[in-house]
Design an enzyme around this catalytic site. Structure first.
Site, PDB file in Angstrom:
ATOM      1  NE  ARG A  11      -3.698   0.099   2.266  1.00  0.00           N
ATOM      2  CZ  ARG A  11      -4.397   0.572   3.285  1.00  0.00           C
ATOM      3  NH1 ARG A  11      -4.401  -0.069   4.432  1.00  0.00           N
ATOM      4  NH2 ARG A  11      -5.097   1.668   3.161  1.00  0.00           N
ATOM      5  CB  CYS A  12       4.147   1.989   1.277  1.00  0.00           C
ATOM      6  SG  CYS A  12       5.488   3.181   1.300  1.00  0.00           S
ATOM      7  CB  SER A  13       3.656   5.522  -3.354  1.00  0.00           C
ATOM      8  OG  SER A  13       4.192   6.497  -2.478  1.00  0.00           O
TER       9      SER A  13
END
Length: 117
Positions: A11-13
């Site tokens: 979920r972390c870019s």
């Protein structure tokens, strides 16, 4: 070939960018979704050593609500308390982290991990 690992949060870019960068360079990595498979305190302490940072808070997400909720923003917080909090709240561990043997780097910016792969 070295067994390179990435502590990854899909979920972390920044985590996605770092993984993509490694894949584009044909670097095989073992993906560890540390929120699904939390690290032990011993593993977190070992990671801290590999990161070669000046203090434990440099490997922590200090803006997460859990940081304040765990009382870690107090001046007298010990490293033992910080390590215990990262076990209790894995999302406090800064991400992504690429590990290669006895070295590790936080992928912020993603290109910084290229120093150790």
């Amino acid at each position: 070939m070295a067994n390179i690992k990435i502590l990854h949060n899909p979920r972390c870019s920044k985590s996605r960018e770092t993984l993509k960068l490694l894949e584009e360079k044909d670097i095989a990595v073992d993906i560890i979704e540390y929120l699904k498979t939390p690290l032990t305190e011993q593993e977190i302490r070992s990671l801290y050593t590999k990161l070669d940072l000046e203090n434990v808070t440099q490997m922590m997400r200090v803006k997460e609500p859990e940081y304040k909720a765990a009382g870690l923003n107090s001046a007298d917080t010990t490293d033992d308390q910080r390590f215990a909090a990262m076990v209790q709240y894995p999302k406090l561990i800064e991400r992504p982290v690429v590990i290669n043997g006895d070295q590790a780097k936080i992928g912020r910016p993603p290109e910084s991990v290229l120093d150790i792969v």
